[in-house]
Design a protein around this motif. Structure first.
Motif, PDB file in Angstrom:
ATOM      1  N   UNK A 180       0.844  -1.201   0.000  1.00 45.72           N
ATOM      2  CA  UNK A 180       0.000   0.000   0.000  1.00 45.72           C
ATOM      3  C   UNK A 180       0.879   1.250   0.000  1.00 45.72           C
ATOM      4  N   UNK A 181       1.366   1.670  -1.168  1.00 43.79           N
ATOM      5  CA  UNK A 181       2.246   2.843  -1.230  1.00 43.79           C
ATOM      6  C   UNK A 181       1.538   4.100  -0.736  1.00 43.79           C
ATOM      7  N   UNK A 182       2.306   5.033  -0.202  1.00 40.66           N
ATOM      8  CA  UNK A 182       1.755   6.313   0.247  1.00 40.66           C
ATOM      9  C   UNK A 182       1.042   7.001  -0.908  1.00 40.66           C
ATOM     10  N   UNK A 183      -0.063   7.630  -0.610  1.00 43.02           N
ATOM     11  CA  UNK A 183      -0.858   8.298  -1.642  1.00 43.02           C
ATOM     12  C   UNK A 183      -0.768   9.828  -1.560  1.00 43.02           C
ATOM     13  N   UNK A 190       9.392   8.919  -5.108  1.00 44.56           N
ATOM     14  CA  UNK A 190       8.261   7.999  -5.172  1.00 44.56           C
ATOM     15  C   UNK A 190       8.707   6.557  -4.949  1.00 44.56           C
ATOM     16  N   UNK A 191       9.863   6.225  -5.491  1.00 45.20           N
ATOM     17  CA  UNK A 191      10.364   4.855  -5.419  1.00 45.20           C
ATOM     18  C   UNK A 191      10.809   4.461  -4.023  1.00 45.20           C
ATOM     19  N   UNK A 192      11.369   5.419  -3.271  1.00 41.16           N
ATOM     20  CA  UNK A 192      12.038   5.067  -2.016  1.00 41.16           C
ATOM     21  C   UNK A 192      11.383   5.595  -0.749  1.00 41.16           C
ATOM     22  N   UNK A 193      10.422   6.494  -0.852  1.00 46.07           N
ATOM     23  CA  UNK A 193       9.952   7.148   0.378  1.00 46.07           C
ATOM     24  C   UNK A 193       9.321   6.198   1.382  1.00 46.07           C
TER      25      UNK A 193
END
Length: 243
Positions: free
Chosen positions: A31-34, A211-214
């Motif tokens: 669930x990546x940050x939105x 976006x890739x690492x946060x």
């Protein structure tokens, strides 16, 4: 698949319970940050017409156009490191922004072959750790500089060293604007040029890396040596309580 070079090797110096094998699964975020990526931008000059500030504004416009949330710290009034207590309002503002950010842009003029004192002071006021919080660890960083004469890379090279020291993920690309006085209009906007195109490239790359690492920053910079140190500290505390 090739055979292991050391199929029966032992690791006697290793604390097995603290050793972790990196896995692809740990690098997958279900669930990546939105929320919009958050960026803090720092510049290194207090001049009325500061080209590092103007270049920083251009970078901020680009990051906002990509969908980022941007804050720019004004270094005016920031005391010299150790010249005031940590409770100074400007120091607190800078530190709170550093914690808030997921990525940063550092932009300095080159003065006497180095970044400016204004730039270095801002970085020096950001602690490597504050209790359990590491304000910069695992966060992305882009570095840029402006030059009064021919193109140079002294300032960006120095800032890369500092980014590594602050445990940041400094992106490969960078920007160095030569003869900056000729690259901006009277209104303070950067003119179309190869220098401007490079700034666009750098901000695109910073945005992608962020976006890739946060969501993975803590895992990417998690270290065996620090896990070992933490375990030993816990053991000492438990032993002291038992006395």
């Amino acid at each position: 698949m090739s055979e292991p070079l050391f199929p029966e090797a032992t690791l006697p110096a290793l604390r097995a319970e603290l050793f972790e094998v990196p896995t692809q699964e740990r690098l997958s975020i279900p669930s990546p940050s939105q929320h919009r990526p958050r960026f803090l931008l720092l510049y290194g000059s207090l001049r009325e017409r500061s080209y590092s500030r103007l270049l920083t504004f251009e970078a901020a416009r680009l990051l906002e156009a990509m969908g980022g949330e941007v804050r720019i710290f004004d270094p005016a009034g920031l005391p010299l490191p150790d010249g005031a207590p940590d409770s100074h309002p400007k120091v607190q503002e800078l530190r709170q922004l550093a914690v808030w950010a997921e990525g940063m842009v550092w932009c300095s003029p080159e003065r006497h072959g180095a970044m400016t004192g204004v730039m270095k002071s801002q970085i020096d006021w950001i602690p490597l750790s504050a209790g359990a919080v590491r304000p910069t660890q695992g966060k992305t960083l882009a570095v840029m500089q402006v030059c009064g004469g021919s193109q140079s890379f002294n300032a960006v090279n120095q800032m890369r060293v500092l980014g590594r020291w602050m445990r940041m993920l400094t992106i490969p690309n960078q920007s160095s604007v030569a003869k900056a006085f000729a690259e901006f209009s009277e209104e303070g906007r950067m003119k179309p040029s190869a220098f401007y195109d490079r700034v666009v490239d750098v901000m695109e790359e910073l945005f992608k890396f962020t976006l890739l690492t946060r969501d993975l920053g803590p895992y990417l910079v998690d270290r065996y040596s620090e896990r070992k140190e933490s375990a030993e500290e816990l053991s000492r505390r438990v032993s002291q309580r038992a006395l």
